[in-house]
Design a protein around this motif. Structure first.
Motif, PDB file in Angstrom:
ATOM      1  N   ARG A  21       0.872  -1.043   0.025  1.00 17.17           N
ATOM      2  CA  ARG A  21      -0.015   0.028   0.103  1.00 17.17           C
ATOM      3  C   ARG A  21       0.974   1.204   0.027  1.00 17.17           C
ATOM      4  O   ARG A  21       0.391   2.152  -0.727  1.00 17.17           O
ATOM      5  CB  ARG A  21      -0.885   0.013   1.111  1.00 17.17           C
ATOM      6  N   ASP A  57      -2.193   6.175   6.989  1.00 16.66           N
ATOM      7  CA  ASP A  57      -3.643   5.749   6.363  1.00 16.66           C
ATOM      8  C   ASP A  57      -3.520   4.216   6.256  1.00 16.66           C
ATOM      9  O   ASP A  57      -4.436   3.654   6.347  1.00 16.66           O
ATOM     10  CB  ASP A  57      -3.414   6.316   4.950  1.00 16.66           C
ATOM     11  N   GLU A  92      -4.359   2.059   9.229  1.00 16.96           N
ATOM     12  CA  GLU A  92      -5.807   2.143   9.435  1.00 16.96           C
ATOM     13  C   GLU A  92      -6.678   1.212   8.560  1.00 16.96           C
ATOM     14  O   GLU A  92      -7.517   0.594   8.847  1.00 16.96           O
ATOM     15  CB  GLU A  92      -6.440   3.695   9.190  1.00 16.96           C
ATOM     16  N   ARG A  93      -6.224   1.194   7.225  1.00 15.68           N
ATOM     17  CA  ARG A  93      -7.216   0.562   6.191  1.00 15.68           C
ATOM     18  C   ARG A  93      -6.642  -0.957   6.374  1.00 15.68           C
ATOM     19  O   ARG A  93      -7.400  -1.913   5.950  1.00 15.68           O
ATOM     20  CB  ARG A  93      -6.621   0.930   4.877  1.00 15.68           C
TER      21      ARG A  93
END
Ligand SMILES: *Cc1c(COP(=O)(O)O)cnc(C)c1O
Length: 376
Positions: free
Chosen positions: A307, A371, A374-375
């Motif tokens: 990611r 981010d 969190e994802r």
């Protein structure tokens, strides 16, 4: 728009120093002493002055520095040498190359460096079969000095001496002194991506006191004796090229500033990421050289890295396999089973780290990691 974030940025450093580097390299081409030229001794003095080591022997790589140090102290077949199970292969490779046996000890989850309690445990396990280590190679992983006083205590009564593998930590310091002075002998590397890197391979051995100096210098050049074609011991072609010494002399002039810049980056990462992932712990009074900024993630590390890659944040995994599990090393003794090293191999992730990262770039990495976690 900020510039792309690079994992390591050698181009920015080169642009800053290019005229000085061109002049320094041209000077070597002019004098023609490509091997053992005057720049090599100048570098040895400058390195010693910068860390406070009594003596410095420049050599061809960090691995050669480890091999030279082990050979200088007579380590060889029949000797047991303790090494951490979480490190780059060269730490144990040097031990095996001189014919000794690496014995793994586990690392501390908070620092990724040798755990003195594990070293103590391994020493006791060896003692129960009537054996004792001849030496220990402590690694200053990611630039953070190992806990030398505690390691010395764990070795008490064994007679073992300590070789510091400071390949990643030149420039770091502790309340007891700078890397280069923390152990009997210290090896470092000038591989381009290390905190102080040349433009090829290079390394150095730092010595406390002059006892090992003549032997190290002799080993560096085929075990040379009183003249060039007398050989009094088995050595190697371990010299540092003059051109690499010339490059390092120039880079050393900005090394202090670069270390400060690495420390600012690390502080900014720590402030932004402490609640998101496990950030590196630096014991009080210790200054890391921040070769890497390595966090420990709780979830799927490889998915997180993917990611981040999509967001333009390059990462690396140092190291995806504990050394005790590497095919070439799995048969060496590992009395504790190294559970911490094995867990770290599955959960560490190194973020971009170099002196030329801007605040905006660091903030971009921080928000991308937040981010992605969190994802996840
Ligand atoms: C890089 C490294 C070495 C080897 O250095 P080279 O110059 O590549 O031979 C040894 N130990 C550690 C911990 C390293 O990171």
């Amino acid at each position: 728009m900020t510039d792309p974030v690079r994992f390591v940025d050698l181009a920015a450093q080169q642009a800053r120093l290019r005229p000085e580097l061109d002049r320094a390299i041209a000077a070597v081409l002019d004098h023609g002493a490509y091997v053992s030229g005057p720049e090599v001794e100048q570098l040895e003095s400058a390195l010693g002055a910068s860390c406070g080591a009594d003596h410095v022997v420049a050599c061809a790589s960090g691995t050669d520095a480890l091999v030279l140090a082990l050979l200088a102290r007579g380590i060889g077949p029949g000797d047991l040498v303790l090494v951490p199970s979480f490190t780059f292969a060269a730490t144990a490779e040097a031990v095996a190359l001189v014919g000794a046996t690496p014995v793994f000890a586990d690392v501390d989850a908070a620092t990724c460096n040798l755990d003195p309690a594990s070293v103590h445990h391994v020493v006791e396990a060896l003692a129960s079969s009537g054996r004792a280590p001849a030496a220990l190679v402590a690694v200053d992983l990611f630039g953070l000095p190992a806990d030398y006083p505690a390691l010395r205590e764990a070795l008490a009564g064994t007679g073992a001496w300590i070789l510091a593998d400071g390949a990643q930590s030149f420039g770091a310091s502790t309340p007891d002194g700078a890397v280069g002075t923390l152990a009997e002998l210290t090896a470092t590397s000038f591989f381009p991506a290390k905190p102080l890197g040349c433009y090829g391979d290079g390394g150095a051995v730092f010595a406390r006191g002059a006892d090992d100096l003549d032997v190290l210098r002799s080993l560096r050049v085929h075990g040379q004796g009183s003249h060039r074609y007398e050989h009094v011991r088995i050595g190697l072609t371990g010299r540092l090229d003059t051109i690499q010494a010339a490059v390092l002399l120039q880079k050393l002039t900005i090394f202090g500033e670069e270390l400060d810049a690495r420390r600012s980056v690390a502080a900014r990462y720590a402030a932004g990421l402490a609640d998101v992932v496990t950030v590196p712990q630096v014991p009080a009074g210790v200054e890391s050289a921040w070769a890497q900024y390595t966090v420990v993630v709780a979830g799927d590390r490889d998915a997180l890295a993917a990611r981040l890659g999509e967001r333009g944040v390059p990462t690396a995994v140092y190291y995806p396999i504990a050394l005790c599990d590497q095919p070439a090393y799995a048969s060496f003794p590992d009395p504790t089973g190294s559970p911490v090293a094995r867990a770290l191999a599955g959960s560490v992730l190194s973020l971009p780290m170099h002196p030329y990262l801007t605040d905006d770039q660091v903030d971009l990495v921080v928000s991308a990691v937040a981010d992605a976690v969190e994802r996840g």
